[in-house]
Scaffold this motif. Structure first.
Motif, PDB file in Angstrom:
ATOM      1  N   GLU A  69       0.806  -1.224   0.000  1.00  0.00           N
ATOM      2  CA  GLU A  69       0.000   0.000   0.000  1.00  0.00           C
ATOM      3  C   GLU A  69       0.842   1.278   0.000  1.00  0.00           C
ATOM      4  N   VAL A  70       2.158   1.135  -0.200  1.00  0.00           N
ATOM      5  CA  VAL A  70       2.991   2.335  -0.258  1.00  0.00           C
ATOM      6  C   VAL A  70       2.445   3.251  -1.350  1.00  0.00           C
ATOM      7  N   GLY A  71       2.101   4.474  -0.950  1.00  0.00           N
ATOM      8  CA  GLY A  71       1.387   5.348  -1.881  1.00  0.00           C
ATOM      9  C   GLY A  71       2.251   6.223  -2.744  1.00  0.00           C
ATOM     10  N   ASN A  72       3.515   6.416  -2.337  1.00  0.00           N
ATOM     11  CA  ASN A  72       4.326   7.377  -3.075  1.00  0.00           C
ATOM     12  C   ASN A  72       5.809   7.106  -2.827  1.00  0.00           C
ATOM     13  N   PHE A  73       6.549   6.898  -3.889  1.00  0.00           N
ATOM     14  CA  PHE A  73       8.005   6.817  -3.802  1.00  0.00           C
ATOM     15  C   PHE A  73       8.557   8.188  -4.181  1.00  0.00           C
ATOM     16  N   VAL A  74       9.505   8.666  -3.383  1.00  0.00           N
ATOM     17  CA  VAL A  74      10.041  10.022  -3.576  1.00  0.00           C
ATOM     18  C   VAL A  74      11.554   9.930  -3.768  1.00  0.00           C
ATOM     19  N   CYS A  75      12.055  10.707  -4.708  1.00  0.00           N
ATOM     20  CA  CYS A  75      13.513  10.766  -4.867  1.00  0.00           C
ATOM     21  C   CYS A  75      13.926  12.164  -5.303  1.00  0.00           C
ATOM     22  N   ALA A  76      15.201  12.437  -5.173  1.00  0.00           N
ATOM     23  CA  ALA A  76      15.797  13.690  -5.645  1.00  0.00           C
ATOM     24  C   ALA A  76      16.945  13.321  -6.564  1.00  0.00           C
ATOM     25  N   SER A  77      16.901  13.804  -7.795  1.00  0.00           N
ATOM     26  CA  SER A  77      17.946  13.464  -8.754  1.00  0.00           C
ATOM     27  C   SER A  77      17.842  14.385  -9.957  1.00  0.00           C
ATOM     28  N   VAL A  94       3.080   2.104  -9.580  1.00  0.00           N
ATOM     29  CA  VAL A  94       2.989   2.930  -8.373  1.00  0.00           C
ATOM     30  C   VAL A  94       3.314   4.372  -8.740  1.00  0.00           C
ATOM     31  N   HIS A  95       3.032   5.274  -7.815  1.00  0.00           N
ATOM     32  CA  HIS A  95       3.299   6.689  -8.088  1.00  0.00           C
ATOM     33  C   HIS A  95       4.645   7.105  -7.514  1.00  0.00           C
ATOM     34  N   GLY A  96       5.311   7.944  -8.249  1.00  0.00           N
ATOM     35  CA  GLY A  96       6.574   8.487  -7.783  1.00  0.00           C
ATOM     36  C   GLY A  96       6.604   9.995  -7.947  1.00  0.00           C
ATOM     37  N   THR A  97       7.203  10.673  -6.970  1.00  0.00           N
ATOM     38  CA  THR A  97       7.403  12.119  -7.067  1.00  0.00           C
ATOM     39  C   THR A  97       8.906  12.360  -7.142  1.00  0.00           C
ATOM     40  N   VAL A 143       4.066  13.558   3.255  1.00  0.00           N
ATOM     41  CA  VAL A 143       3.063  12.659   2.651  1.00  0.00           C
ATOM     42  C   VAL A 143       3.229  11.216   3.113  1.00  0.00           C
ATOM     43  N   LYS A 144       4.211  10.971   4.002  1.00  0.00           N
ATOM     44  CA  LYS A 144       4.467   9.612   4.505  1.00  0.00           C
ATOM     45  C   LYS A 144       4.803   8.661   3.353  1.00  0.00           C
ATOM     46  N   GLY A 145       5.634   9.157   2.446  1.00  0.00           N
ATOM     47  CA  GLY A 145       6.063   8.330   1.332  1.00  0.00           C
ATOM     48  C   GLY A 145       7.321   7.552   1.675  1.00  0.00           C
ATOM     49  N   TYR A 146       7.882   6.891   0.677  1.00  0.00           N
ATOM     50  CA  TYR A 146       9.138   6.141   0.863  1.00  0.00           C
ATOM     51  C   TYR A 146      10.221   6.841   0.063  1.00  0.00           C
ATOM     52  N   PHE A 147      11.294   7.263   0.769  1.00  0.00           N
ATOM     53  CA  PHE A 147      12.367   7.978   0.093  1.00  0.00           C
ATOM     54  C   PHE A 147      13.363   6.992  -0.495  1.00  0.00           C
ATOM     55  N   LEU A 148      13.601   7.115  -1.795  1.00  0.00           N
ATOM     56  CA  LEU A 148      14.530   6.233  -2.500  1.00  0.00           C
ATOM     57  C   LEU A 148      15.868   6.950  -2.697  1.00  0.00           C
ATOM     58  N   SER A 149      16.827   6.614  -1.866  1.00  0.00           N
ATOM     59  CA  SER A 149      18.156   7.209  -1.992  1.00  0.00           C
ATOM     60  C   SER A 149      18.824   6.690  -3.263  1.00  0.00           C
ATOM     61  N   PRO A 150      19.605   7.527  -3.932  1.00  0.00           N
ATOM     62  CA  PRO A 150      20.306   7.050  -5.134  1.00  0.00           C
ATOM     63  C   PRO A 150      21.401   6.042  -4.833  1.00  0.00           C
ATOM     64  N   PHE A 151      21.889   6.007  -3.578  1.00  0.00           N
ATOM     65  CA  PHE A 151      22.976   5.073  -3.269  1.00  0.00           C
ATOM     66  C   PHE A 151      23.021   4.634  -1.813  1.00  0.00           C
ATOM     67  N   ASP A 152      22.613   5.477  -0.879  1.00  0.00           N
ATOM     68  CA  ASP A 152      22.827   5.167   0.537  1.00  0.00           C
ATOM     69  C   ASP A 152      21.658   4.389   1.135  1.00  0.00           C
ATOM     70  N   ASP A 153      21.422   3.219   0.586  1.00  0.00           N
ATOM     71  CA  ASP A 153      20.297   2.372   0.987  1.00  0.00           C
ATOM     72  C   ASP A 153      20.739   0.931   0.756  1.00  0.00           C
ATOM     73  N   GLU A 154      20.581   0.070   1.761  1.00  0.00           N
ATOM     74  CA  GLU A 154      21.068  -1.302   1.661  1.00  0.00           C
ATOM     75  C   GLU A 154      20.423  -2.060   0.506  1.00  0.00           C
ATOM     76  N   ASP A 155      19.142  -1.819   0.254  1.00  0.00           N
ATOM     77  CA  ASP A 155      18.475  -2.508  -0.844  1.00  0.00           C
ATOM     78  C   ASP A 155      18.963  -1.999  -2.199  1.00  0.00           C
ATOM     79  N   VAL A 156      19.290  -0.726  -2.272  1.00  0.00           N
ATOM     80  CA  VAL A 156      19.859  -0.163  -3.501  1.00  0.00           C
ATOM     81  C   VAL A 156      21.247  -0.750  -3.752  1.00  0.00           C
ATOM     82  N   ILE A 157      22.064  -0.816  -2.711  1.00  0.00           N
ATOM     83  CA  ILE A 157      23.412  -1.399  -2.829  1.00  0.00           C
ATOM     84  C   ILE A 157      23.309  -2.851  -3.299  1.00  0.00           C
ATOM     85  N   GLU A 158      22.392  -3.574  -2.728  1.00  0.00           N
ATOM     86  CA  GLU A 158      22.164  -4.976  -3.096  1.00  0.00           C
ATOM     87  C   GLU A 158      21.753  -5.086  -4.568  1.00  0.00           C
ATOM     88  N   GLY A 159      20.897  -4.165  -5.012  1.00  0.00           N
ATOM     89  CA  GLY A 159      20.481  -4.162  -6.411  1.00  0.00           C
ATOM     90  C   GLY A 159      21.629  -3.869  -7.354  1.00  0.00           C
TER      91      GLY A 159
END
Length: 412
Positions: A69-77, A94-97, A143-159
């Motif tokens: 049910e995550v409603g919004n993924f947010v990133c800065a890039s 899903v929606h992303g801002t 907005v209580k979204g999920y912030f997607l870091s470009p690199f400093d995230d264990e799941d991103v590093i794994e990917g």
């Protein structure tokens, strides 16, 4: 780290439902040039022309598995991460801002919109990335979204480590040496965590954004006071805390800082020789071969070409930088005597391989002399020694400003 390797392999396997593995290509030209078996891991051939969608896919896949049910993924890039997130927002439905600096080139905005379609909203905020990042994080909290870091995230590093899993499977072995770029450290920390001490690493940063080298010297991440954004895919002011934790035992001698002008020579070479279009950050690993030539002879080496999002509006700048770096083009401020025949005397100094690329009077008020900005191109760098010697012998007063960054910014 067996568990990490399993997770990276799983991530790579899951990606096959979204995009094909990128090719690992032996490059005959480089192999012959350096006396080694040199392979290119072509991350510039993903659907978004960079490896960034790997980390975005893996992080979003795992987040949605825990909470659909995550409603919004947010990133800065301002570039590749934005495009990777946009592509995966459309894939997962899903929606992303996506927050981008106001100064982001329209080409990058358009590509991000294309990849995300109706699933993304782009917000242009801030003249500088730090302002954009702060706005994105504040919005995400609001907005209580999920912030997607470009690199400093264990799941991103794994990917991003899925790059290593593919290299191992495609090569059928662990290479002797891997050369790859470093920005925030997501790719390099993932690949190093996958292969551990089984191979040697050369990590490559742009000279104007050497945040890993600064962190290694300080023993912790430190923010660079100034960043040259030319190699924008790797020009990062502060390496990630999580990525640095995985890279902190790297020997500083294994980290190279590449001059941005020299990098342009490699970009032009690969365009002209191989027909491969690389962005500045994507060419870092290839350029570093010049610095490790003696160490790689006889070895199996993989260079990661991390991105091919090159805006051809920058082509003239890249060509200009490359010719200056190769010594084939120089700029002088010349004091030209204001008398008949002076210009002709100067022109006679130039040889059949020399050409005037720029000629501009800077000051016409002097009574006896006029200052001239002159750009000269030649076929061979050694021609300039003769030109400058003959200028001196002829009594011309001149100053070479080719590498004067302040004057070049204003005059060239």
């Amino acid at each position: 780290m067996t568990d990490f390797k399993s997770l990276a392999r799983l991530a790579a396997s899951e990606m096959r439902g979204v995009f094909d593995e990128t090719p690992l290509q032996r490059n005959a030209h480089l192999s012959n040039l350096y006396g080694a078996e040199i392979y290119l891991k072509r991350e510039d051939l993903t659907p978004v022309r960079s490896y960034k969608l790997r980390g975005a896919f893996n992080a979003m896949r795992k987040v949605l598995a825990d909470d659909a049910e995550v409603g919004n993924f947010v990133c800065a890039s301002a570039g590749n991460h934005a495009q990777g997130v946009a592509y995966m927002c459309q894939h997962f439905g899903v929606h992303g801002t996506i927050f981008m600096p106001v100064t982001t080139p329209q080409q990058k905005i358009d590509k991000t919109e294309k990849f995300g379609a109706d699933n993304v909203t782009i917000r242009l905020i801030g003249d500088y990335f730090d302002e954009t990042l702060s706005a994105a994080q504040a919005y995400c909290e609001e907005v209580k979204g999920y912030f997607l870091s470009p690199f400093d995230d264990e799941d991103v590093i794994e990917g991003q480590a899925s790059v290593a899993a593919e290299i191992e499977a495609q090569l059928g072995m662990v290479p002797d040496q891997i050369i790859m770029p470093v920005g925030g450290g997501g790719l390099s920390s993932g690949v190093k965590s996958y292969f551990g001490n089984a191979c040697t690493y050369t990590l490559v940063e742009p000279q104007g954004g050497a945040c890993l080298k600064a962190a290694l010297e300080a023993g912790q991440p430190v923010r660079l006071a100034q960043v040259d954004n030319f190699a924008d895919g790797a020009a990062v002011a502060l390496i990630g805390a999580k990525t640095f934790a995985r890279l902190r035992d790297i020997d500083p001698s294994q980290v190279l800082a590449i001059n941005e002008n020299r990098l342009c020579v490699t970009m032009m070479d690969f365009l002209n020789i191989e027909g491969i279009v690389l962005e500045p950050a994507g060419a870092l690993a290839l350029d570093a071969l010049k610095d490790v030539a003696d160490d790689i002879r006889g070895k199996t080496v993989v260079c990661v070409t991390s991105g091919g999002n090159f805006d051809f509006a920058r082509f003239a700048e890249v060509k200009e930088r490359a010719r200056r770096s190769s010594g084939l083009k120089k700029y002088f401020i010349l004091r030209m005597p204001q008398r008949p025949g002076a210009l002709k005397e100067f022109l006679q100094i130039l040889g059949p391989e020399d050409d005037i690329a720029r000629f501009e009077y800077l000051k016409k008020s002097a009574r006896n002399f006029g200052s001239v900005l002159i750009g000269v191109e030649t076929a061979r760098a050694e021609n300039f020694e003769r030109i400058q010697n003959e200028l001196t012998q002829a009594g011309f007063d001149y100053r070479d400003i080719t590498n004067d960054e302040v004057l070049s910014e204003f005059l060239i």
